[in-house]
Scaffold this active site. Structure first.
Site, PDB file in Angstrom:
ATOM      1  N   ALA A  66       0.889  -1.169   0.124  1.00 45.59           N
ATOM      2  CA  ALA A  66      -0.135  -0.092   0.032  1.00 45.59           C
ATOM      3  C   ALA A  66       0.851   1.067   0.104  1.00 45.59           C
ATOM      4  CB  ALA A  66      -1.026   0.043   1.279  1.00 45.59           C
ATOM      5  N   GLY A 112       0.380  -4.739   1.025  1.00 39.80           N
ATOM      6  CA  GLY A 112      -0.908  -4.863   0.293  1.00 39.80           C
ATOM      7  C   GLY A 112      -0.625  -5.613  -1.099  1.00 39.80           C
ATOM      8  N   GLU A 115      -1.164  -8.958  -0.370  1.00 39.94           N
ATOM      9  CA  GLU A 115      -2.483  -9.442   0.037  1.00 39.94           C
ATOM     10  C   GLU A 115      -3.347  -9.239  -1.095  1.00 39.94           C
ATOM     11  OE1 GLU A 115      -2.404  -6.097   2.961  1.00 39.94           O
ATOM     12  OE2 GLU A 115      -3.215  -7.396   4.077  1.00 39.94           O
ATOM     13  N   GLU A 135       4.213  -5.287   7.614  1.00 41.09           N
ATOM     14  CA  GLU A 135       3.547  -4.180   8.136  1.00 41.09           C
ATOM     15  C   GLU A 135       4.046  -4.340   9.595  1.00 41.09           C
ATOM     16  OE1 GLU A 135       2.157  -6.276   6.076  1.00 41.09           O
ATOM     17  OE2 GLU A 135       0.823  -5.366   4.876  1.00 41.09           O
TER      18      GLU A 135
HETATM   19  N1  COA Z   1       4.551   2.933  -0.615  1.00 45.94           N
HETATM   20  C1  COA Z   1       5.134   4.062  -1.247  1.00 45.94           C
HETATM   21  N2  COA Z   1       6.044   4.247  -1.974  1.00 45.94           N
HETATM   22  C2  COA Z   1       6.924   3.271  -2.132  1.00 45.94           C
HETATM   23  C3  COA Z   1       6.526   1.920  -1.551  1.00 45.94           C
HETATM   24  C4  COA Z   1       5.239   1.761  -1.007  1.00 45.94           C
HETATM   25  N3  COA Z   1       4.878   0.820  -0.277  1.00 45.94           N
HETATM   26  N4  COA Z   1       7.077   0.980  -1.833  1.00 45.94           N
HETATM   27  C5  COA Z   1       8.269   1.421  -2.863  1.00 45.94           C
HETATM   28  N5  COA Z   1       8.077   2.822  -2.900  1.00 45.94           N
HETATM   29  C6  COA Z   1       8.658   3.842  -3.511  1.00 45.94           C
HETATM   30  C7  COA Z   1       9.796   4.169  -2.850  1.00 45.94           C
HETATM   31  O1  COA Z   1       9.533   5.274  -1.996  1.00 45.94           O
HETATM   32  C8  COA Z   1      10.794   4.967  -4.057  1.00 45.94           C
HETATM   33  O2  COA Z   1      10.257   6.195  -4.340  1.00 45.94           O
HETATM   34  P1  COA Z   1      11.168   7.402  -4.774  1.00 45.94           P
HETATM   35  O3  COA Z   1      12.138   7.022  -5.596  1.00 45.94           O
HETATM   36  O4  COA Z   1      10.273   8.832  -4.915  1.00 45.94           O
HETATM   37  O5  COA Z   1      12.084   7.756  -3.274  1.00 45.94           O
HETATM   38  C9  COA Z   1      10.520   4.257  -5.107  1.00 45.94           C
HETATM   39  O6  COA Z   1       9.193   3.353  -4.768  1.00 45.94           O
HETATM   40  C10 COA Z   1      11.361   2.941  -5.172  1.00 45.94           C
HETATM   41  O7  COA Z   1      11.736   2.310  -4.131  1.00 45.94           O
HETATM   42  P2  COA Z   1      13.124   2.113  -3.489  1.00 45.94           P
HETATM   43  O8  COA Z   1      12.882   1.770  -1.946  1.00 45.94           O
HETATM   44  O9  COA Z   1      13.976   3.257  -3.730  1.00 45.94           O
HETATM   45  O10 COA Z   1      13.466   0.939  -4.176  1.00 45.94           O
HETATM   46  P3  COA Z   1      14.549  -0.335  -3.346  1.00 45.94           P
HETATM   47  O11 COA Z   1      15.087  -1.104  -4.417  1.00 45.94           O
HETATM   48  O12 COA Z   1      15.671   0.440  -2.624  1.00 45.94           O
HETATM   49  O13 COA Z   1      13.807  -1.248  -2.318  1.00 45.94           O
HETATM   50  C11 COA Z   1      11.931  -2.289  -1.617  1.00 45.94           C
HETATM   51  C12 COA Z   1      12.818  -1.905  -2.899  1.00 45.94           C
HETATM   52  C13 COA Z   1      10.854  -3.030  -1.979  1.00 45.94           C
HETATM   53  C14 COA Z   1      12.604  -3.274  -0.540  1.00 45.94           C
HETATM   54  C15 COA Z   1      11.554  -0.860  -0.663  1.00 45.94           C
HETATM   55  O14 COA Z   1      10.871   0.050  -1.546  1.00 45.94           O
HETATM   56  C16 COA Z   1      10.390  -1.152   0.257  1.00 45.94           C
HETATM   57  O15 COA Z   1      10.977  -1.749   1.467  1.00 45.94           O
HETATM   58  N6  COA Z   1       9.052  -0.772   0.285  1.00 45.94           N
HETATM   59  C17 COA Z   1       8.176  -0.745   1.175  1.00 45.94           C
HETATM   60  C18 COA Z   1       7.557  -2.246   1.360  1.00 45.94           C
HETATM   61  C19 COA Z   1       6.715  -2.214   2.397  1.00 45.94           C
HETATM   62  O16 COA Z   1       7.096  -2.027   3.796  1.00 45.94           O
HETATM   63  N7  COA Z   1       5.311  -2.484   2.141  1.00 45.94           N
HETATM   64  C20 COA Z   1       4.505  -2.520   2.942  1.00 45.94           C
HETATM   65  C21 COA Z   1       3.649  -1.450   2.747  1.00 45.94           C
HETATM   66  S1  COA Z   1       2.153  -1.635   4.320  1.00 45.94           S
END
Ligand code: COA
Length: 260
Positions: A66, A112, A115, A135
């Site tokens: 999400a 999400g 999910e 989460e």
């Molecule tokens: N919500 C909003 N933005 C998200 C996102 C999310 N769940 N997941 C990734 N993004 C965005 C990042 O903020 C980043 O945006 P920016 O370039 O404007 O800063 C872009 O997507 C790329 O992500 P980034 O973190 O730079 O890539 P990465 O390869 O370093 O890491 C992940 C990949 C998936 C490990 C990391 O993005 C992450 O941990 N995301 C969140 C996962 C999460 O907790 N999801 C559950 C949400 S309830």
């Protein structure tokens, strides 16, 4: 309807929905959830569409969760509303759709995103896929059905481990757990999903709808699954698809289901 966050293509009887926010790793913001609801509703109404494949744009992510930026300042009430609305508009909606939805998990499926994949009728993943419900690392719990569907799919102990550790599992582990049905190289992912879609398309769409309903009934505490199966089984006998299916068998020809 014009979609800002989705790409929709159709190939014969198969529709492909691609979530198209690659710069945000296809994170599910409010607008995308609404668009998915409308797109799925429209495709399910379209009799030509027999199967829907859901995937994410790019080679890195299915859906990375999400959109955290949208709910970071929410109150308790707003949080509860977010989960309730999301479950109703998208996650439960997909699960109960009579048109089968296959999740093609082409990379990260987190929060999400996982999910969403779990709400689909079944899942196929590429080798680079990584899955998790992180989460609790954000101080929240899964709210789009994750605490319910994950234990249903992989068992309570494994679901507890995944949710409480907030860790990610790779595609091989997801296959071992039964979270995904198959794992393939990324370049073959869509072809494999289309192969399943083709097989499904040969069958009665009406019977498929009833089968989904009966299978889901067994996971709903307020419904007796066996009773639901009897009712759905009986209903099939009143359909044109049943007449065509049985007639075609007896005439030793391929059925041409009218979908009614
Ligand atoms: N919500 C909003 N933005 C998200 C996102 C999310 N769940 N997941 C990734 N993004 C965005 C990042 O903020 C980043 O945006 P920016 O370039 O404007 O800063 C872009 O997507 C790329 O992500 P980034 O973190 O730079 O890539 P990465 O390869 O370093 O890491 C992940 C990949 C998936 C490990 C990391 O993005 C992450 O941990 N995301 C969140 C996962 C999460 O907790 N999801 C559950 C949400 S309830």
């Amino acid at each position: 309807m014009k979609y800002e966050n989705l790409l929709i293509t159709t190939d014969k009887e198969v529709a492909i929905i691609t979530i198209n926010r690659p710069t945000k790793l296809n994170a599910l913001n409010k607008a995308t959830i609404e668009e998915l609801h409308h797109a799925l509703k429209d495709l399910a109404k379209d009799k030509k569409v027999k199967v829907i494949i859901l995937t994410g744009c790019g080679e890195k992510a299915f859906v990375a969760g999400a959109d955290i930026s949208e709910f970071a300042n929410f109150s308790e009430k707003e949080g509860a509303k977010l989960a309730a609305k999301g479950q109703k508009r998208l996650f439960n909606f997909i699960e109960n759709l009579s048109t089968p939805v296959i999740a093609a998990i082409n990379g990260f499926a987190l929060g999400g995103g996982l999910e969403l994949a779990m709400a689909c009728h079944f899942r196929v993943a590429s080798h680079n896929a990584r899955m998790g419900l992180p989460e609790v690392s954000l101080g929240v719990i899964p709210g789009y059905g994750g605490t319910q569907r994950l234990p249903q799919l992989i068992g309570r102990g494994r679901a507890m481990e995944m949710i409480l550790t907030a860790g990610m599992i790779d595609a091989a582990k997801a296959l071992e757990f039964g979270l995904v049905n198959y794992v393939v190289e990324q370049e073959h992912l869509m072809d494999l999903c289309k192969k399943f879609a083709g097989k499904i398309s040969n069958n009665s769409p009406v019977a498929i709808g009833y089968a989904i309903k009966a299978i889901n009934a067994g996971f709903n505490n307020s419904i007796n699954g066996f009773e639901a199966e009897i009712e759905a089984f009986g209903s099939c006998f009143g359909t044109l698809d049943f007449k065509e299916g049985t007639t075609a068998f007896l005439e030793k020809r391929k059925a041409n289901f009218p979908g009614a």
